[in-house]
Design a protein around this motif. Structure first.
Motif, PDB file in Angstrom:
ATOM      1  N   THR A 314       0.764  -1.318   0.011  1.00 37.45           N
ATOM      2  CA  THR A 314       0.051  -0.288   0.050  1.00 37.45           C
ATOM      3  C   THR A 314       0.831   1.322  -0.039  1.00 37.45           C
ATOM      4  OG1 THR A 314      -1.789  -1.110   1.322  1.00 37.45           O
ATOM      5  CG2 THR A 314      -1.828   1.202   1.207  1.00 37.45           C
ATOM      6  N   ASP A 317      -3.297   5.771  -1.560  1.00 36.32           N
ATOM      7  CA  ASP A 317      -4.547   5.400  -1.577  1.00 36.32           C
ATOM      8  C   ASP A 317      -4.431   4.255  -2.598  1.00 36.32           C
ATOM      9  OD1 ASP A 317      -4.109   6.977  -3.730  1.00 36.32           O
ATOM     10  OD2 ASP A 317      -6.154   7.940  -3.553  1.00 36.32           O
ATOM     11  N   THR A 318      -3.424   3.691  -2.902  1.00 34.25           N
ATOM     12  CA  THR A 318      -3.363   2.680  -4.000  1.00 34.25           C
ATOM     13  C   THR A 318      -2.715   1.284  -3.246  1.00 34.25           C
ATOM     14  OG1 THR A 318      -2.730   4.219  -5.578  1.00 34.25           O
ATOM     15  CG2 THR A 318      -2.169   2.062  -6.300  1.00 34.25           C
ATOM     16  N   THR A 320      -1.376  -2.420  -4.159  1.00 32.98           N
ATOM     17  CA  THR A 320      -0.802  -3.263  -5.451  1.00 32.98           C
ATOM     18  C   THR A 320      -0.917  -4.706  -4.902  1.00 32.98           C
ATOM     19  OG1 THR A 320       0.633  -1.601  -6.113  1.00 32.98           O
ATOM     20  CG2 THR A 320       1.026  -3.815  -6.819  1.00 32.98           C
ATOM     21  N   SER A 349     -11.462  -2.434   0.209  1.00 35.31           N
ATOM     22  CA  SER A 349     -11.924  -1.047   0.186  1.00 35.31           C
ATOM     23  C   SER A 349     -12.774  -1.285   1.479  1.00 35.31           C
ATOM     24  CB  SER A 349     -12.683  -0.405  -0.967  1.00 35.31           C
ATOM     25  OG  SER A 349     -13.760  -0.991  -1.548  1.00 35.31           O
ATOM     26  N   LEU A 357     -10.357   3.726  -2.309  1.00 38.42           N
ATOM     27  CA  LEU A 357      -9.108   2.919  -2.814  1.00 38.42           C
ATOM     28  C   LEU A 357      -8.838   2.370  -4.114  1.00 38.42           C
ATOM     29  CD1 LEU A 357      -6.736   1.326  -1.076  1.00 38.42           C
ATOM     30  CD2 LEU A 357      -8.337  -0.424  -1.015  1.00 38.42           C
ATOM     31  N   ARG A 358      -7.637   2.575  -4.646  1.00 39.56           N
ATOM     32  CA  ARG A 358      -7.408   2.027  -5.888  1.00 39.56           C
ATOM     33  C   ARG A 358      -6.556   0.838  -5.799  1.00 39.56           C
ATOM     34  NH1 ARG A 358      -8.396   5.957  -9.448  1.00 39.56           N
ATOM     35  NH2 ARG A 358      -9.015   8.037  -8.661  1.00 39.56           N
ATOM     36  N   ILE A 359      -6.889  -0.353  -6.493  1.00 39.92           N
ATOM     37  CA  ILE A 359      -6.192  -1.434  -6.731  1.00 39.92           C
ATOM     38  C   ILE A 359      -5.422  -1.530  -7.994  1.00 39.92           C
ATOM     39  CG2 ILE A 359      -5.974  -4.024  -6.504  1.00 39.92           C
ATOM     40  CD1 ILE A 359      -8.161  -3.846  -4.362  1.00 39.92           C
ATOM     41  N   LYS A 360      -4.167  -1.848  -8.016  1.00 36.51           N
ATOM     42  CA  LYS A 360      -3.423  -2.453  -9.189  1.00 36.51           C
ATOM     43  C   LYS A 360      -3.162  -3.931  -9.046  1.00 36.51           C
ATOM     44  CE  LYS A 360      -1.771   2.219 -10.160  1.00 36.51           C
ATOM     45  NZ  LYS A 360      -0.511   3.075 -10.548  1.00 36.51           N
ATOM     46  N   GLU A 376      -4.293   3.868 -13.348  1.00 32.87           N
ATOM     47  CA  GLU A 376      -4.743   4.770 -12.403  1.00 32.87           C
ATOM     48  C   GLU A 376      -5.174   3.772 -11.012  1.00 32.87           C
ATOM     49  OE1 GLU A 376      -6.212   4.931 -15.373  1.00 32.87           O
ATOM     50  OE2 GLU A 376      -4.775   6.818 -15.916  1.00 32.87           O
ATOM     51  N   GLY A 377      -5.601   2.584 -11.530  1.00 36.49           N
ATOM     52  CA  GLY A 377      -5.979   1.518 -10.470  1.00 36.49           C
ATOM     53  C   GLY A 377      -7.296   1.377 -10.607  1.00 36.49           C
ATOM     54  N   THR A 379     -11.187   1.103  -8.987  1.00 42.23           N
ATOM     55  CA  THR A 379     -11.935   1.331  -7.649  1.00 42.23           C
ATOM     56  C   THR A 379     -13.232   0.910  -7.814  1.00 42.23           C
ATOM     57  OG1 THR A 379     -12.619   3.519  -8.737  1.00 42.23           O
ATOM     58  CG2 THR A 379     -10.525   3.452  -7.661  1.00 42.23           C
TER      59      THR A 379
END
Length: 480
Positions: A314, A317-318, A320, A349, A357-360, A376-377, A379
């Motif tokens: 983390t 706010d991303t 991975t 999230s 929260l952004r997830i990659k 951007e990930g 959401t």
């Protein structure tokens, strides 16, 4: 109300398949939950009996749900312990099976004990046919390296391949398992007959008793649209052990962790509250559970393949998420990829309390398949991926006190007011049906809140909320 003939098929199926399913549960190392697992599968089948007419499909349905409920109650990190047998070669095979990773030995146990392969096995294991065949082939090769080729000099028609040896060993182990008795069932029958004050056909009565018990034991979790705070539960302190009692420590658990699964019929996003072992990283534990923990509700499934969570990181706010490549292997269509992404996005999230929260995603540290690439990930998309309505309270399989029972839920703002129907499971009699009182405005998450209050006496009930032509959800509860 269902006739004796309507229930007769279920009773007959229970008589024919009950011992086989019980032994399968034991071979899958979930003997302590066997009664609950088999009855839960029967109740799930009963509710779908009008859709599953073919006898072979009904048997496969039971086998599928027994396998996944057994997996859900088994320690995900431990291997599968198989019963011992006297014959040396068979015991060698069983020992090698027990030493394998649980998912590998599980595939060999199900395929060879039930003698199911190809599309039928893939359906039971909830896998694609190609993936299932490849994994089974690899599992047999791993076993061959551990125990060698079949015994030399075997006579024709006895054991001519390693696969046949595995089947023989598993069935020998199954024969050591005592078949479940019928005394408890007969007692439940008598009690049910006294409560209802009427006589029914023997097979129909047996089915009613099975379903009455199953209603109180069904392994289904609560799905609610509001944010839940997981609760960490540790063992309560006890008195100092005596000299003859060795102290032991029980692992702490995090209770009520929200895990998002996919509806098997509608592809919508549903939430189960699950208890997970406490770890240093709750988000990682929850995401790993999406890969390894089968949903308790037979109407749900995970879009993800049985891969591995390598790591999470983390930054701001991303988040991975690095998964093994095989986790992505069965996500062949854009819709499947979208549902899989949503499972992880909504689970993570909600746990961190950040809807933005952004997830990659990564695959073994490298770029993932194209559908999982985003600079951007990914959401949340509000409540759009979720079903039209939820029942928030009571929880599924809840034990309630007789008297006034309040049912609370939420509904999307544009689909109308729910109709709540409460049915006595034992008699299939509708005891209440009413339109829910629904708020005019929406809450912070975008839902309208509804509620119903009804007087219930002792019994087992199915609570169903529905908006005509759009959405429905049900919960089973026991009142005493």
């Amino acid at each position: 109300m269902e006739s004796d003939e309507d229930l007769d098929w279920l009773a007959q199926l229970y008589e024919e398949q009950g011992p086989i399913l019980h032994r399968l549960v034991v071979l899958l190392d979930a003997e302590h939950q066997s009664g609950r697992i088999v009855r839960s599968a029967l109740l799930a089948l009963h509710r779908r009996g009008h859709r599953l007419i073919d006898p072979a499909e009904r048997v496969e349905f039971l086998q599928e749900h027994v396998v996944h409920l057994a997996r859900a109650v088994r320690d995900a990190q431990a291997g599968i312990r198989l019963p011992a047998v006297a014959e040396a070669r068979q015991q060698e095979i069983l020992t090698a099976l027990s030493a394998m990773p649980a998912r590998t030995s599980e595939l060999l146990i199900v395929s060879h004990y039930l003698s199911v392969f190809g599309p039928e096995l893939a359906g039971i294991m909830r896998m694609s046919v190609r993936s299932c065949n490849l994994r089974l082939e690899a599992a047999l090769e791993t076993l061959r390296r551990a125990v060698g080729d079949p015994t030399a000099g075997s006579q024709p028609g006895v054991i001519e391949s390693l696969s046949q040896e595995v089947t023989a060993a598993l069935r020998s182990a199954a024969r050591t398992v005592q078949s479940p008795g019928t005394e408890t069932l007969e007692g439940e029958l008598r009690a049910l007959s006294r409560q209802r004050g009427r006589s029914v056909g023997p097979r129909a009565a047996a089915a009613v008793a099975v379903l009455a018990v199953a209603a109180g034991l069904l392994l289904a979790a609560v799905t609610r649209p509001t944010t839940a705070v997981p609760e960490v539960s540790s063992p309560a302190p006890s008195a100092a052990p005596t000299a003859s009692a060795a102290p032991r420590s029980l692992p702490a658990q995090v209770r009520g962790v929200p895990l998002y699964y996919v509806g098997r019929q509608d592809g919508r996003l549903y939430r189960e509250q699950r208890d997970l072992p406490a770890t240093g990283n709750l988000v990682s534990g929850a995401l790993e559970a999406l890969l390894t923990l089968a949903p308790l509700d037979p109407d749900y499934e995970s879009a993800w393949g049985p891969g591995t969570l390598n790591a999470t990181e983390t930054i701001g706010d991303t988040l991975t998420v690095d998964l093994s490549a095989d986790a992505y292997a069965e996500l062949a269509t854009p819709g499947e990829a979208d549902r899989a992404r949503n499972q992880m996005v909504y689970t993570a999230s909600e746990l961190v309390g950040d809807p933005q929260l952004r997830i990659k995603f990564l695959a073994d540290g490298a770029p993932p398949p194209e559908a999982f690439v985003s600079d951007e990930g990914f959401t949340r998309d509000g409540i759009e991926p979720m079903p039209g309505l939820w029942i928030s309270s009571p929880r599924n399989a809840a034990q309630l006190s007789a008297g006034q029972v309040v049912v609370i839920g939420t509904v999307k703002p544009d689909i109308g007011e729910p109709i709540v129907t409460i049915t006595d499971i034992d008699t299939d009699t509708v005891v209440a049906q009413t339109s829910a009182q629904t708020s005019t405005g929406v809450n912070a998450d975008g839902w309208r809140v509804w509620s119903v209050s009804v007087q219930l006496s002792d019994g087992s009930y199915d609570i169903r909320a529905a908006v005509a032509g759009t959405s429905a959800e049900n919960k089973s509860v026991t009142v005493d």
